[in-house]
Design an enzyme around this catalytic site. Sequence first.
Site: not given
Ligand code: NAD
Length: 262
Positions: A141, A154
């Site tokens: 991130s 985080y």
């Molecule tokens: P999201 O909440 O839509 O998806 C996250 C997914 O992870 C969900 O499907 C959830 O069920 C799954 N998950 C959570 N705990 C889990 C576990 N113990 N085992 C298996 N699966 C599990 O969020 P997103 O934004 O799509 O996030 C995806 C990645 O991108 C994450 O690592 C997040 O930290 C990263 N990220 C997101 C953003 C943003 O702004 N959305 C920014 C930077 C990084």
Amino acid sequence: MDTMAGTVAIVSGAASPRGIGRATAELLVSRGAKVIIADVLDDLGKALASQLGDNAHFIHLDVTREGDWADLLARASSYFGDPNALVNCAGIDTDGTIESTTLKEYGQVVAVCQTGIWLGIRTLAPALRAAGGGSIVNISSVAGAVGQASLGSYTAAKWAVRGITRQAATELADDNIRVNAVLPGFIDTMMGGKGAGLREKLRSTKSACGASVPMGRVGEASEVAKLIAFLISDESSYCTGADFVVDGGLLAGPLAEAADWS
Ligand code: NAD
């Protein structure tokens, strides 16, 4: 256009209704790859697999559980053969300062975002080696590149992802396994769009968030997925151990109007 035929990818965190993992699974399948959708959300994962057809399959995975990873590898290999790509996308976040975050909350985020990635690489590396090599993409991130206040553990976990990425890249290069990190900025997903609504927040030029994205908008999950697909594919054949930022310019610096020197 089956440009990724021959790719067998495991994508963790792929079941979320509008997440980066789901967008990645959809894009990879549309390019001819076979994809294992791995998540704790069983119903949503199964529905996505059935929507994507024969080249997608759902397997339950809690990334914090070593036994789940072993089971996933055995079942994925019997379904599509040895995987040659792993996208470590599962993630959770919490709010809270260092002082207000409890030890339990700290550990939960580290378990999913940091230890989960370590377990995934540890379990899948032998299979990728057996497949003749492959590519691992770890989702960090922008919070893994700067100090971001009030995000519980985080920020620490996402910095650690970049460290794991470098260690794995150096250990696995001889096996033709590339390992890279992706650093998304503000992306419109279930995580990114929670609370008051990130999209609305970012549309307000008065908000700190809105003022900090030079491109003036949140990103779409599909825009991150395209970068992940590039890193899995041979198009990135000389890239390993590196960070790839997809953030609309967020880390580049403040907007011209924010940096008012007059
Ligand atoms: P999201 O909440 O839509 O998806 C996250 C997914 O992870 C969900 O499907 C959830 O069920 C799954 N998950 C959570 N705990 C889990 C576990 N113990 N085992 C298996 N699966 C599990 O969020 P997103 O934004 O799509 O996030 C995806 C990645 O991108 C994450 O690592 C997040 O930290 C990263 N990220 C997101 C953003 C943003 O702004 N959305 C920014 C930077 C990084």
